[in-house]
Design an enzyme around this catalytic site. Structure first.
Site, PDB file in Angstrom:
ATOM      1  N   ASP A   1       0.797  -1.228   0.000  1.00 43.79           N
ATOM      2  CA  ASP A   1       0.000   0.000   0.000  1.00 43.79           C
ATOM      3  C   ASP A   1       0.827   1.274   0.000  1.00 43.79           C
ATOM      4  O   ASP A   1       0.309   2.342  -0.322  1.00 43.79           O
ATOM      5  CB  ASP A   1      -0.943   0.019   1.206  1.00 43.79           C
TER       6      ASP A   1
ATOM      7  N   HIS B   1     -10.185  -2.703  -1.757  1.00 41.11           N
ATOM      8  CA  HIS B   1      -9.189  -2.317  -2.748  1.00 41.11           C
ATOM      9  C   HIS B   1      -9.488  -2.991  -4.082  1.00 41.11           C
ATOM     10  O   HIS B   1     -10.143  -4.031  -4.126  1.00 41.11           O
ATOM     11  CB  HIS B   1      -7.784  -2.760  -2.307  1.00 41.11           C
TER      12      HIS B   1
ATOM     13  N   CYS C   1      -0.818  -7.922  -0.732  1.00 41.07           N
ATOM     14  CA  CYS C   1      -0.585  -6.823   0.212  1.00 41.07           C
ATOM     15  C   CYS C   1       0.768  -6.914   0.907  1.00 41.07           C
ATOM     16  O   CYS C   1       1.328  -5.910   1.342  1.00 41.07           O
ATOM     17  CB  CYS C   1      -1.665  -6.821   1.298  1.00 41.07           C
TER      18      CYS C   1
END
Length: 256
Positions: free
Chosen positions: A67, A164, A251
């Site tokens: 991120d 997301h 992630c």
């Protein structure tokens, strides 16, 4: 083909991380640590060098390094995460990013733009950017501008149901795309060879392509079979403790 990955060890404070699914319970830190080690081994088995950064105890979600930066073959962009509690994680990732990229090729998303890397899906030199609670149009436009300096393009895709973009999408190269939820019938992705994931295995949409091997979360047999039926080699990794923090396989690393 990817050559490098950057990951960060989970912090003990991860048990206080952001979640939209408190019913799953708090993560088991010791188990999360073991799962992270297996994740790194899976990446390394695909022929990449993995830089493992130390935990940042002040930031419970800091193991989700995807991120806080976008890494491409030519440039990197330090993001401006949409969750206030995560914003200063960029200070921890930037020194690592600069080990791989020249200063003039490291860019930033600046306020009022916000951007989470989990909202960015790379398809060759084109980037799909999800507009979510964490990523706004200004952030998307800044990213498109930075990428344009290197001959790359991008487009924004509004999200309505998922956290997301890559919560429900994964590009597997050769025009293959894992799709779930709101993206199954989304016109933007009509041109792809879609591997549709059923709602009961929705979490498994978040897979990662790693040099012709697909890393898939453990425990989703229908998704695994659907990918194998396309001729891909698969490695499974248990990410149960990261799921409790809305996190998945993509992630946990920067891949470039």
């Amino acid at each position: 083909m990817f050559k490098n990955c950057i990951v960060r060890k989970p912090a003990k404070s991860m048990v206080e991380g952001i979640t939209s699914a408190p019913e799953l319970g708090k993560p088991d830190y010791e188990l999360a640590l073991k799962q992270h080690e297996q994740y790194v081994k899976a990446l390394e088995s695909c022929g990449v060098k993995v830089l493992v950064l130390e935990a940042m105890e002040d930031f419970p979600d800091s193991c989700f390094v995807e991120d806080v930066a976008i890494c491409t073959d030519k440039c990197a962009v330090i993001t401006n995460p949409g969750a206030a509690s995560r914003n200063k994680e960029i200070l921890g990732i930037e020194p690592a990013i600069r080990e791989y990229f020249n200063d003039e090729d490291v860019h930033r998303i600046t306020s009022p733009g916000t951007l989470d890397g989990g909202d960015v899906m790379m398809v060759g030199n084109h980037f799909y950017i999800g507009l979510s609670e964490r990523t706004n149009m200004e952030g998307a436009n800044q990213l498109i501008e930075h990428l344009g300096k290197y001959g790359k393009t991008g487009e924004a895709v509004p999200l309505f149901e998922v956290l997301h973009l890559k919560t429900a999408l994964a590009y597997l190269e050769n025009n293959h795309l894992i799709v779930g939820g709101e993206f199954i019938t989304h016109p933007t992705f009509e041109k792809f060879n879609k591997i549709e994931i059923t709602e009961d295995e929705a979490y498994a949409c978040n897979c990662i392509w790693m040099n012709d091997t697909i890393i898939v979360p453990e425990g989703y047999p229908k998704t695994q079979k659907a990918i194998e039926d396309k001729g891909f080699k698969i490695i499974t990794v248990d990410t149960s403790e990261y799921r409790k923090l809305d996190g998945g396989l993509s992630c946990l690393s920067l891949r470039f």
